[in-house]
Design a protein around this motif. Structure first.
Motif, PDB file in Angstrom:
ATOM      1  N   UNK A   1       0.827  -1.203   0.000  1.00 40.53           N
ATOM      2  CA  UNK A   1       0.000   0.000   0.000  1.00 40.53           C
ATOM      3  C   UNK A   1       0.863   1.255   0.000  1.00 40.53           C
ATOM      4  N   UNK A   2       1.418   1.550  -1.159  1.00 42.67           N
ATOM      5  CA  UNK A   2       2.219   2.755  -1.317  1.00 42.67           C
ATOM      6  C   UNK A   2       3.597   2.607  -0.707  1.00 42.67           C
ATOM      7  N   UNK A   3       4.403   3.628  -0.886  1.00 37.19           N
ATOM      8  CA  UNK A   3       5.755   3.627  -0.356  1.00 37.19           C
ATOM      9  C   UNK A   3       6.766   3.942  -1.448  1.00 37.19           C
ATOM     10  N   UNK A   4       7.995   3.489  -1.226  1.00 36.17           N
ATOM     11  CA  UNK A   4       9.089   3.737  -2.162  1.00 36.17           C
ATOM     12  C   UNK A   4       9.867   2.458  -2.410  1.00 36.17           C
ATOM     13  N   UNK A   5      10.466   2.370  -3.600  1.00 36.63           N
ATOM     14  CA  UNK A   5      11.316   1.248  -3.947  1.00 36.63           C
ATOM     15  C   UNK A   5      12.703   1.777  -4.277  1.00 36.63           C
ATOM     16  N   UNK A   6      13.711   1.140  -3.660  1.00 37.53           N
ATOM     17  CA  UNK A   6      15.104   1.454  -3.979  1.00 37.53           C
ATOM     18  C   UNK A   6      15.713   0.216  -4.634  1.00 37.53           C
ATOM     19  N   UNK A   7      16.237   0.398  -5.846  1.00 37.85           N
ATOM     20  CA  UNK A   7      16.844  -0.703  -6.588  1.00 37.85           C
ATOM     21  C   UNK A   7      18.349  -0.509  -6.582  1.00 37.85           C
ATOM     22  N   UNK A   8      19.057  -1.552  -6.149  1.00 45.64           N
ATOM     23  CA  UNK A   8      20.521  -1.587  -6.223  1.00 45.64           C
ATOM     24  C   UNK A   8      20.899  -2.777  -7.102  1.00 45.64           C
ATOM     25  N   UNK A   9      22.176  -2.941  -7.365  1.00 45.07           N
ATOM     26  CA  UNK A   9      22.629  -4.002  -8.267  1.00 45.07           C
ATOM     27  C   UNK A   9      22.141  -5.391  -7.843  1.00 45.07           C
ATOM     28  N   UNK A  10      22.258  -5.717  -6.554  1.00 48.64           N
ATOM     29  CA  UNK A  10      21.925  -7.059  -6.089  1.00 48.64           C
ATOM     30  C   UNK A  10      20.851  -7.079  -5.001  1.00 48.64           C
ATOM     31  N   UNK A  11      20.122  -5.957  -4.848  1.00 43.38           N
ATOM     32  CA  UNK A  11      19.125  -5.883  -3.787  1.00 43.38           C
ATOM     33  C   UNK A  11      18.055  -4.851  -4.134  1.00 43.38           C
ATOM     34  N   UNK A  12      16.808  -5.174  -3.815  1.00 48.46           N
ATOM     35  CA  UNK A  12      15.700  -4.234  -3.964  1.00 48.46           C
ATOM     36  C   UNK A  12      15.042  -4.114  -2.593  1.00 48.46           C
ATOM     37  N   UNK A  13      14.904  -2.875  -2.136  1.00 52.18           N
ATOM     38  CA  UNK A  13      14.249  -2.624  -0.857  1.00 52.18           C
ATOM     39  C   UNK A  13      12.983  -1.821  -1.130  1.00 52.18           C
ATOM     40  N   UNK A  14      11.863  -2.326  -0.636  1.00 49.23           N
ATOM     41  CA  UNK A  14      10.602  -1.609  -0.741  1.00 49.23           C
ATOM     42  C   UNK A  14      10.226  -1.154   0.663  1.00 49.23           C
ATOM     43  N   UNK A  15      10.154   0.158   0.837  1.00 51.32           N
ATOM     44  CA  UNK A  15       9.727   0.751   2.100  1.00 51.32           C
ATOM     45  C   UNK A  15       8.265   1.106   1.920  1.00 51.32           C
ATOM     46  N   UNK A  16       7.398   0.305   2.521  1.00 54.39           N
ATOM     47  CA  UNK A  16       5.965   0.443   2.299  1.00 54.39           C
ATOM     48  C   UNK A  16       5.258   0.977   3.540  1.00 54.39           C
ATOM     49  N   UNK A  17       4.177   1.706   3.300  1.00 47.60           N
ATOM     50  CA  UNK A  17       3.347   2.163   4.410  1.00 47.60           C
ATOM     51  C   UNK A  17       2.753   0.947   5.121  1.00 47.60           C
TER      52      UNK A  17
ATOM     53  N   UNK B   1      -8.858  10.886   1.087  1.00 44.36           N
ATOM     54  CA  UNK B   1      -8.619   9.877   2.116  1.00 44.36           C
ATOM     55  C   UNK B   1      -9.519   8.659   1.905  1.00 44.36           C
ATOM     56  N   UNK B   2     -10.784   8.899   1.600  1.00 44.78           N
ATOM     57  CA  UNK B   2     -11.716   7.799   1.342  1.00 44.78           C
ATOM     58  C   UNK B   2     -11.319   7.033   0.085  1.00 44.78           C
ATOM     59  N   UNK B   3     -10.855   7.756  -0.925  1.00 43.18           N
ATOM     60  CA  UNK B   3     -10.424   7.118  -2.169  1.00 43.18           C
ATOM     61  C   UNK B   3      -9.222   6.208  -1.924  1.00 43.18           C
ATOM     62  N   UNK B   4      -8.256   6.670  -1.135  1.00 42.44           N
ATOM     63  CA  UNK B   4      -7.086   5.849  -0.813  1.00 42.44           C
ATOM     64  C   UNK B   4      -7.478   4.631   0.014  1.00 42.44           C
ATOM     65  N   UNK B   5      -8.411   4.804   0.941  1.00 46.19           N
ATOM     66  CA  UNK B   5      -8.886   3.667   1.744  1.00 46.19           C
ATOM     67  C   UNK B   5      -9.528   2.620   0.840  1.00 46.19           C
ATOM     68  N   UNK B   6     -10.285   3.065  -0.142  1.00 41.98           N
ATOM     69  CA  UNK B   6     -10.910   2.141  -1.095  1.00 41.98           C
ATOM     70  C   UNK B   6      -9.837   1.407  -1.902  1.00 41.98           C
ATOM     71  N   UNK B   7      -8.821   2.119  -2.377  1.00 41.71           N
ATOM     72  CA  UNK B   7      -7.745   1.477  -3.142  1.00 41.71           C
ATOM     73  C   UNK B   7      -7.026   0.423  -2.297  1.00 41.71           C
ATOM     74  N   UNK B   8      -6.745   0.737  -1.030  1.00 40.49           N
ATOM     75  CA  UNK B   8      -6.068  -0.227  -0.149  1.00 40.49           C
ATOM     76  C   UNK B   8      -6.938  -1.476   0.048  1.00 40.49           C
ATOM     77  N   UNK B   9      -8.231  -1.276   0.272  1.00 39.18           N
ATOM     78  CA  UNK B   9      -9.134  -2.413   0.479  1.00 39.18           C
ATOM     79  C   UNK B   9      -9.219  -3.282  -0.772  1.00 39.18           C
TER      80      UNK B   9
END
Length: 135
Positions: free
Chosen positions: A65-81, A117-125
């Protein structure tokens, strides 16, 4: 075929940490496929499932549900809400959240409820319900 480490982390915990051959995510600019040795990248993510492809096994789908993705050569980190594996999703709770959000959206003009806010709640659900169906 080479792999990379995929980590999905939320403020509460590490949700996922395994080797993958490829992942497919939805960034704010569109869908991205990430393979080993991808060029370094940081991008915001949409509320959408992430597909993890592993050689010789069925694809895994994770609700992010949203967040950021960091891509490195041998690792991907997703920091998600927030993020959940299909077996962790309470479908009944997600269905109730969907209904509440739809109700709020239909009343948004009358009650001046925060439409975004309601729209985002609907997307998450909807994301949680979609991923739970892919167990």
């Amino acid at each position: 075929m080479s792999t990379f480490l995929l980590e999905i982390v939320t403020p509460e915990r590490k949700v996922y940490a395994e080797q993958a051959n490829m992942i497919v995510v939805k960034g704010v600019e569109g869908e991205l496929g990430i393979l080993p040795n991808h060029i370094p990248l940081v991008t915001p993510l949409r509320i959408a499932p992430i597909t993890v492809k592993k050689r010789g096994s069925k694809d895994e789908v994770i609700a992010v549900n949203g967040g950021f993705m960091e891509v490195r050569k041998d690792k991907v980190v997703i920091l998600a809400e927030s993020a959940e594996l299909p077996e962790q999703i309470d479908v009944e709770r997600a269905q109730k959240a969907k209904e509440r959000a739809q109700s709020r959206l239909s009343q948004a003009k009358q009650d001046h409820i925060d439409f975004k806010r309601a729209e985002l709640a609907l997307q998450r659900a909807l994301n949680r319900i979609d991923v739970s169906g892919k167990k």
